[in-house]
Design a protein around this motif. Structure first.
Motif, PDB file in Angstrom:
ATOM      1  N   PRO A 423       0.833  -1.206   0.000  1.00  0.00           N
ATOM      2  CA  PRO A 423       0.000   0.000   0.000  1.00  0.00           C
ATOM      3  C   PRO A 423       0.868   1.257   0.000  1.00  0.00           C
ATOM      4  CG  PRO A 423       0.102  -0.934   2.197  1.00  0.00           C
ATOM      5  CD  PRO A 423       0.858  -1.874   1.298  1.00  0.00           C
ATOM      6  N   ARG A 424       0.211   2.391  -0.123  1.00  0.00           N
ATOM      7  CA  ARG A 424       0.922   3.673  -0.027  1.00  0.00           C
ATOM      8  C   ARG A 424       1.228   3.985   1.424  1.00  0.00           C
ATOM      9  NH1 ARG A 424      -1.963   7.746  -3.594  1.00  0.00           N
ATOM     10  NH2 ARG A 424      -2.665   8.594  -1.628  1.00  0.00           N
ATOM     11  N   ASN A 425       2.113   4.949   1.612  1.00  0.00           N
ATOM     12  CA  ASN A 425       2.285   5.588   2.913  1.00  0.00           C
ATOM     13  C   ASN A 425       2.898   4.688   3.988  1.00  0.00           C
ATOM     14  OD1 ASN A 425       2.170   7.774   4.549  1.00  0.00           O
ATOM     15  ND2 ASN A 425       0.000   7.594   5.054  1.00  0.00           N
ATOM     16  N   CYS A 426       3.712   3.723   3.623  1.00  0.00           N
ATOM     17  CA  CYS A 426       4.343   2.867   4.630  1.00  0.00           C
ATOM     18  C   CYS A 426       5.452   3.610   5.385  1.00  0.00           C
ATOM     19  CB  CYS A 426       4.907   1.597   3.991  1.00  0.00           C
ATOM     20  SG  CYS A 426       3.608   0.424   3.555  1.00  0.00           S
ATOM     21  N   LEU A 427       5.853   4.756   4.861  1.00  0.00           N
ATOM     22  CA  LEU A 427       6.849   5.561   5.559  1.00  0.00           C
ATOM     23  C   LEU A 427       6.372   5.910   6.961  1.00  0.00           C
ATOM     24  CD1 LEU A 427       9.552   6.448   4.484  1.00  0.00           C
ATOM     25  CD2 LEU A 427       8.500   8.502   3.581  1.00  0.00           C
ATOM     26  N   HIS A 428       5.054   6.025   7.114  1.00  0.00           N
ATOM     27  CA  HIS A 428       4.518   6.456   8.398  1.00  0.00           C
ATOM     28  C   HIS A 428       4.437   5.328   9.420  1.00  0.00           C
ATOM     29  CE1 HIS A 428       2.970  10.586   7.319  1.00  0.00           C
ATOM     30  NE2 HIS A 428       3.629  10.163   6.282  1.00  0.00           N
ATOM     31  N   GLU A 429       4.555   4.091   8.982  1.00  0.00           N
ATOM     32  CA  GLU A 429       4.462   2.954   9.911  1.00  0.00           C
ATOM     33  C   GLU A 429       5.814   2.735  10.563  1.00  0.00           C
ATOM     34  OE1 GLU A 429       1.742   1.457  10.746  1.00  0.00           O
ATOM     35  OE2 GLU A 429       0.531   2.570   9.290  1.00  0.00           O
ATOM     36  N   GLN A 457       8.054   3.494  -3.977  1.00  0.00           N
ATOM     37  CA  GLN A 457       8.060   4.804  -3.344  1.00  0.00           C
ATOM     38  C   GLN A 457       6.904   4.918  -2.377  1.00  0.00           C
ATOM     39  OE1 GLN A 457       8.165   7.241  -6.947  1.00  0.00           O
ATOM     40  NE2 GLN A 457      10.234   7.833  -6.346  1.00  0.00           N
ATOM     41  N   ASN A 458       7.151   5.655  -1.302  1.00  0.00           N
ATOM     42  CA  ASN A 458       6.143   5.811  -0.260  1.00  0.00           C
ATOM     43  C   ASN A 458       4.816   6.319  -0.814  1.00  0.00           C
ATOM     44  OD1 ASN A 458       4.874   6.683   2.354  1.00  0.00           O
ATOM     45  ND2 ASN A 458       5.327   8.684   1.486  1.00  0.00           N
ATOM     46  N   HIS A 459       4.870   7.282  -1.692  1.00  0.00           N
ATOM     47  CA  HIS A 459       3.616   7.936  -2.070  1.00  0.00           C
ATOM     48  C   HIS A 459       2.778   7.108  -3.029  1.00  0.00           C
ATOM     49  CE1 HIS A 459       5.053   9.022  -6.059  1.00  0.00           C
ATOM     50  NE2 HIS A 459       6.204   9.314  -5.481  1.00  0.00           N
ATOM     51  N   SER A 460       3.385   6.106  -3.663  1.00  0.00           N
ATOM     52  CA  SER A 460       2.596   5.322  -4.610  1.00  0.00           C
ATOM     53  C   SER A 460       2.437   3.862  -4.183  1.00  0.00           C
ATOM     54  CB  SER A 460       3.242   5.380  -6.000  1.00  0.00           C
ATOM     55  OG  SER A 460       4.586   4.961  -5.933  1.00  0.00           O
TER      56      SER A 460
HETATM   57  C1  LIG Z   1       3.911   9.132   2.092  1.00  0.00           C
HETATM   58  O1  LIG Z   1       2.821   8.933   1.215  1.00  0.00           O
HETATM   59  C2  LIG Z   1       1.585   9.419   1.693  1.00  0.00           C
HETATM   60  C3  LIG Z   1       0.492   8.965   0.736  1.00  0.00           C
HETATM   61  O2  LIG Z   1       0.727   9.394  -0.558  1.00  0.00           O
HETATM   62  C4  LIG Z   1       1.655  10.918   1.859  1.00  0.00           C
HETATM   63  O3  LIG Z   1       0.427  11.428   2.367  1.00  0.00           O
HETATM   64  C5  LIG Z   1       2.769  11.253   2.831  1.00  0.00           C
HETATM   65  O4  LIG Z   1       2.938  12.641   2.942  1.00  0.00           O
HETATM   66  C6  LIG Z   1       4.074  10.623   2.365  1.00  0.00           C
HETATM   67  N1  LIG Z   1       5.063  10.825   3.396  1.00  0.00           N
HETATM   68  C7  LIG Z   1       6.230  11.376   3.160  1.00  0.00           C
HETATM   69  C8  LIG Z   1       7.127  11.574   4.332  1.00  0.00           C
HETATM   70  O5  LIG Z   1       6.582  11.725   2.051  1.00  0.00           O
END
Ligand SMILES: *[C@@H]1O[C@H](CO)[C@@H](O)[C@H](O)[C@H]1NC(C)=O
Ligand SMILES: *[C@@H]1O[C@H](CO)[C@@H](O)[C@H](O)[C@H]1NC(C)=O
Ligand SMILES: *[C@@H]1O[C@H](CO)[C@@H](O)[C@H](O)[C@H]1NC(C)=O
Length: 503
Positions: A423-429, A457-460
């Motif tokens: 999934p997206r956004n695993c950077l936050h976990e 990439q985190n965002h995708s």
């Molecule tokens: C990680 O991806 C999410 C979802 O696209 C986004 O909201 C978030 O800002 C991103 N985090 C970083 C640190 O780039």
């Protein structure tokens, strides 16, 4: 440092030189005098370079450049077993001087580019030592993870932008043992469409050239343990070194230690493979690209393709029913069978193509023929041969926390893991741990390890392949792509895995 599409296209053969990309330094103020004085003849109105009796570079700058190269070559990570000490070469200096005087911001001259490697740097404004560029070339290492180019132009030539590593890999190319550089001040130099009124232009030529496509810059191992015999066992600061330039008795040949896996062939190659123009270059075995999924032609035989440990997942093109190649066997297939043909025969794929996982089966005594799914297979009786089986490739979605230990634990014989979707956004976990670099402990979060490795990439989010492998004694942590991974030594239990991009 950006990559020019035309450079990438040119580099997209079997041979890719450092001259694929140029290094550039952002300009600032205008304190050129000190540098200018060293290279210019002020008596001459037009400040023409003094040709006669003057070097293309000062003795001091020469030593700075050479010493920095050798220092950095001796400190590569992981350690190199065959890195050669670099020496200055006057011929290379002269060819660099000639090119620096053209003031052309491109690689050249054309007729020499198959024989030399070349790194370029230019700046204007504040006085900088030439080592500024050398360090900038070296700093590309941040996007490079031995032996894989990682984020360095992963999609060239289709999408040619982003960071590059070819300056770095040329600098630390083990067999490039000679260097010669020149500095010239250029007026009204056209640097990617911008006119720099006074540019300091650094040209470094290397020989033998590095950056052979699909090869690691050096062999990994104990320093000096794989030096060419001509060095006679000499070693200095981790570099193969000829004491007093004297060649001693050749050392015994050492076994190759850095075999990784064969290079998958890109499907839409724009030109046929050309032979290496310089076949006596000691190439450091073969390195894979980022993906595990090797793209195949309909008729490609497994025997011709499967040479490394990770060659277990293949992508077949559509339309193989009309030319499936030779298929031998039923249920299990002779290694001489085409992978895509076997995939069709076994019903793993249809005429739309798709992925096929392959597991080798060892020797089988006979192969039976049959007609299935539109494919007639051949048979052997009482003719034993190596066999393989084909499997479909499932795709599973996982969460940011999923680990390889939970999902696809290591087993012998090696098994296939499904293709994964993160999934997206695993950077936050941030509670999901990542242990290691390139090789990760199986208790690591798969998706976060994949971000760390630069595979997704985190965002995708996105698709990736994982390969469970034997455990490692040492997992070294690093900070990459906004994730800090942990170090760990001699973990009790636990296996390792690697992640691969799916393009
Ligand atoms: C990680 O991806 C999410 C979802 O696209 C986004 O909201 C978030 O800002 C991103 N985090 C970083 C640190 O780039
Ligand atoms: C230019 O260089 C000076 C120091 O020489 C520095 O103070 C200044 O911030 C620099 N400007 C830019 C835009 O980098
Ligand atoms: C396959 O080979 C074995 C000998 O290894 C033989 O006993 C068996 O009959 C063969 N099977 C067929 C179907 O030919």
């Amino acid at each position: 440092m950006k990559c020019l599409p035309q450079d990438c296209l040119r580099g997209f053969g079997l041979l890719c030189f450092a001259q694929t990309v140029l290094s550039m330094v952002v300009p600032n103020s205008t304190h050129l005098e000190a540098i200018l004085e060293k290279y210019m003849d002020k008596e001459d109105e037009s400040w023409v370079f003094k040709q006669r009796g003057k070097r293309a570079i000062t003795e001091g700058d020469m030593h700075l450049i050479l010493d920095l190269h050798n220092k950095l070559r001796g400190q590569v990570y992981p350690q190199a077993s065959n890195m050669e000490y670099m020496v200055w070469d006057m011929e290379l200096e002269r060819s660099a001087e000639h090119w620096a005087h053209t003031c052309l911001w491109e690689h050249g001259p054309q007729h020499m580019l198959t024989q030399i490697g070349q790194n370029l740097g230019a700046h204007w404004g504040r006085d900088r030592p030439p080592t500024f560029h050398v360090q900038a070339w070296y700093d590309e290492v941040r996007d490079y993870s031995y032996p894989y180019p990682q984020e360095c132009n992963p999609h060239c030539p289709f999408r040619c932008s982003g960071s590059v590593c070819t300056h770095y890999t040329q600098m630390v190319w083990a067999t490039s043992s000679r260097i010669g550089c020149a500095i010239n001040v250029c007026y009204n130099m056209n640097v990617w469409g911008m006119i720099w009124t006074k540019a300091v232009y650094l040209v470094c030529n290397y020989s033998p050239p590095g950056n052979w496509w699909g090869h690691a810059p050096y062999k990994h191992g104990r320093p000096c343990s794989a030096c060419p015999p001509s060095y006679g066992g000499g070693c200095r600061d981790n570099l193969c070194y000829k004491e007093n330039g004297v060649e001693r008795r050749p050392a015994p040949e050492l076994e190759e230690t850095n075999y990784i896996e064969p290079e998958p062939e890109p499907r839409s190659r724009t030109q046929p493979p050309t032979p290496y123009p310089n076949d006596n270059v000691d190439r450091n075995e073969v390195v894979s690209t980022l993906q595990m999924c090797q793209q195949m032609d309909c008729e490609t035989k497994l025997r011709d393709r499967c040479k490394g440990t990770t060659c277990n997942r293949y992508e077949c093109p559509p339309g193989c029913l009309t030319s499936p190649g030779k298929v031998i066997g039923t249920g299990y297939y002779d290694m001489q069978s085409s992978v895509c043909g076997a995939g069709l025969h076994a019903g793993i794929i249809d005429n739309d193509g798709g992925w096929v996982d392959v597991t080798r089966q060892g020797r089988k005594p006979n192969f039976s023929k049959s007609y299935k799914n539109g494919i007639q297979s051949l048979g052997w009786v009482l003719l034993s041969a190596n066999a393989f089986k084909v499997f479909s490739v499932p795709v599973k979605a996982v969460t940011c926390e999923t680990t390889v230990a939970q999902f696809c634990p290591y087993k012998r014989p090696a098994r296939h893991c499904p293709r994964l979707y993160c999934p997206r956004n695993c950077l936050h976990e941030t509670r999901a741990r990542v242990i290691g670099t390139e090789y990760y402990l199986d208790k690591s979060s798969i998706c976060r390890a994949a971000i760390h490795a630069g595979v997704i990439q985190n965002h995708s989010g996105g698709y990736l392949d994982v390969q469970p492998v034997d455990s490692r004694r040492l997992y070294s942590g690093s900070y990459q792509n906004a994730i800090s991974s942990e170090s760990l030594q001699n973990p009790s239990g636990g296996k390792a895995f690697r992640v691969f991009a799916v393009i």
